[in-house]
Motif scaffolding. Structure first.
Motif, PDB file in Angstrom:
ATOM      1  N   VAL A 218      78.597 -11.321 -18.079  1.00 41.88           N
ATOM      2  CA  VAL A 218      77.335 -11.162 -18.910  1.00 41.88           C
ATOM      3  C   VAL A 218      77.699 -11.270 -20.406  1.00 41.88           C
ATOM      4  O   VAL A 218      76.886 -11.729 -21.127  1.00 41.88           O
ATOM      5  CB  VAL A 218      77.515  -9.452 -18.748  1.00 41.88           C
ATOM      6  N   GLU A 219      79.271 -11.194 -20.767  1.00 41.64           N
ATOM      7  CA  GLU A 219      79.356 -11.440 -22.182  1.00 41.64           C
ATOM      8  C   GLU A 219      79.355 -12.862 -22.470  1.00 41.64           C
ATOM      9  O   GLU A 219      78.754 -13.396 -23.633  1.00 41.64           O
ATOM     10  CB  GLU A 219      80.920 -11.014 -22.542  1.00 41.64           C
ATOM     11  N   GLU A 220      79.423 -13.745 -21.252  1.00 43.95           N
ATOM     12  CA  GLU A 220      79.269 -15.202 -21.592  1.00 43.95           C
ATOM     13  C   GLU A 220      77.752 -15.670 -22.032  1.00 43.95           C
ATOM     14  O   GLU A 220      77.363 -16.282 -22.908  1.00 43.95           O
ATOM     15  CB  GLU A 220      79.755 -16.057 -20.307  1.00 43.95           C
ATOM     16  N   GLU A 221      77.041 -15.015 -21.338  1.00 43.94           N
ATOM     17  CA  GLU A 221      75.417 -15.239 -21.260  1.00 43.94           C
ATOM     18  C   GLU A 221      75.000 -14.553 -22.724  1.00 43.94           C
ATOM     19  O   GLU A 221      74.209 -15.054 -23.465  1.00 43.94           O
ATOM     20  CB  GLU A 221      74.821 -14.373 -20.042  1.00 43.94           C
ATOM     21  N   PHE A 222      75.689 -13.505 -22.953  1.00 44.44           N
ATOM     22  CA  PHE A 222      75.279 -12.828 -24.095  1.00 44.44           C
ATOM     23  C   PHE A 222      75.580 -13.770 -25.269  1.00 44.44           C
ATOM     24  O   PHE A 222      74.810 -13.895 -26.324  1.00 44.44           O
ATOM     25  CB  PHE A 222      75.955 -11.558 -24.308  1.00 44.44           C
ATOM     26  N   ASN A 223      76.841 -14.209 -25.484  1.00 39.49           N
ATOM     27  CA  ASN A 223      77.401 -15.113 -26.447  1.00 39.49           C
ATOM     28  C   ASN A 223      76.381 -16.528 -26.529  1.00 39.49           C
ATOM     29  O   ASN A 223      75.975 -16.706 -27.593  1.00 39.49           O
ATOM     30  CB  ASN A 223      78.513 -15.411 -26.459  1.00 39.49           C
TER      31      ASN A 223
END
Length: 352
Positions: free
Chosen positions: A297-302
């Motif tokens: 999720v954090e990778e997609e968010f970044n």
């Protein structure tokens, strides 16, 4: 079945006990308290009383602590059938006991409601015919380190009926109270509070209660872990508990995921459960269940954040303003080199 008395010419003396004591008061008292009363009453009724007989004598004869003797007298004084008079000595156990006239109390009805007392006495006696009730009272006596007085017994019977609990559960409430309070059991109000809470939770057996206690401890440990992760040195409030319970019970969030969310508050000046709740809500929307899910999720968010930044940068570039130079360049793009050279020569005619 009959009860009868053998006749005998040998006279060892007799002590007459008023029937009002046997019928009304004796069923109210513990067996030990009754022994103390009768043993002392025999002395005061003796034609030749022993001047050295005192509370220590009763303690020695019955082989009980002196404190139990005094507890017995306090109980009977509470029933208004004796009066305790402290002697002028430094001995805390040095009391003179005055036996009141039970017949006068009964006839004048000044200090006792005989109908009520008789009814309560019968209830205690009737309950005592149940072995489980007798065992319950005896066990509670050991737990609290003293004998229950009749009013406590009656109230325990009321509580048992009110919450429909077994004697074993009542005893368990006393034992739990003692463990929670460093060996000092709480009063009957506290015990009733415990039993009411179990009743409200639908816990009717010791097995159910113990399972609930284990679950409560697990939940408390989770509260502690979360608050330690946030740097809070206090217990959670009711609203904070409600929010955390929602994470665990409704969202089925793993404790590792919750602690990872708490770690996001390290650079926050005033972290709070509400702040962490915002993070948990985002996890829920993205169906986060594990630490690996958080990384995704954090990778997609970044990535989306970087894309938005790139798009914003392109959209905010300075607009192109056409000048004469641009027009010249655009004009030149319409001719080949030979044609441009010819145009240049034509433009220079007449200037030299």
């Amino acid at each position: 079945m009959f009860f009868y008395k053998e006749s005998n010419d040998i006279d060892f003396g007799e002590t007459t006990i008023p029937n009002i004591f046997i019928d009304i008061y004796m069923p109210m008292g513990d067996g030990l308290y009754t022994k103390v009363y009768l043993l002392a009453y025999r002395q005061v009724c003796s034609s030749i009383p022993d001047p050295k007989f005192d509370n220590k004598s009763i303690s020695r004869i019955l082989e009980i602590p002196l404190s139990d003797v005094i507890s017995a007298w306090k109980f009977w004084e509470k029933q208004n059938i004796v009066k305790m008079h402290k002697n002028d000595t430094l001995d805390d156990y040095d009391y003179s006991i005055e036996f009141l006239d039970l017949k006068r109390l009964y006839v004048e009805n000044l200090q006792v409601n005989t109908t009520s007392i008789k009814s309560n006495s019968n209830r205690i006696v009737s309950a005592g015919e149940n072995p489980s009730i007798t065992k319950m009272f005896n066990t509670i006596n050991r737990v609290i380190g003293r004998f229950l007085d009749p009013s406590e017994k009656l109230r325990i019977l009321d509580i048992r009926e009110k919450f429909n609990v077994t004697p074993d559960v009542i005893v368990y409430a006393y034992e739990l109270s003692k463990r929670r309070n460093n060996g000092a059991p709480k009063n009957l109000n506290y015990i009733e509070g415990i039993l009411r809470n179990w009743y409200d939770l639908g816990l009717y057996t010791i097995e159910d209660i113990e399972k609930n206690i284990i679950e409560d401890k697990k939940r408390y440990d989770m509260y502690r872990l979360i608050f330690n992760a946030l740097g809070f040195n206090r217990q959670p409030g009711s609203e904070e508990k409600r929010i955390i319970d929602t994470w665990i019970d409704k969202y089925s969030m793993d404790i590792e995921v919750i602690l990872e969310a708490c770690s996001k508050s390290k650079n926050t000046p005033n972290p709070s459960i509400s702040y962490i709740n915002g993070i948990i809500e985002r996890y829920k929307m993205n169906n986060v269940k594990t630490l690996e899910d958080i990384e995704k999720v954090e990778e997609e968010f970044n990535q989306k954040k970087q894309q938005r930044k790139s798009n914003t940068s392109n959209n905010t570039s300075a607009p192109k303003v056409k000048t004469r130079f641009h027009n010249i360049n655009e004009t030149f793009r319409n001719y080949n080199p030979d044609e441009l050279e010819q145009l240049l020569k034509e433009s220079q005619k007449g200037k030299f």
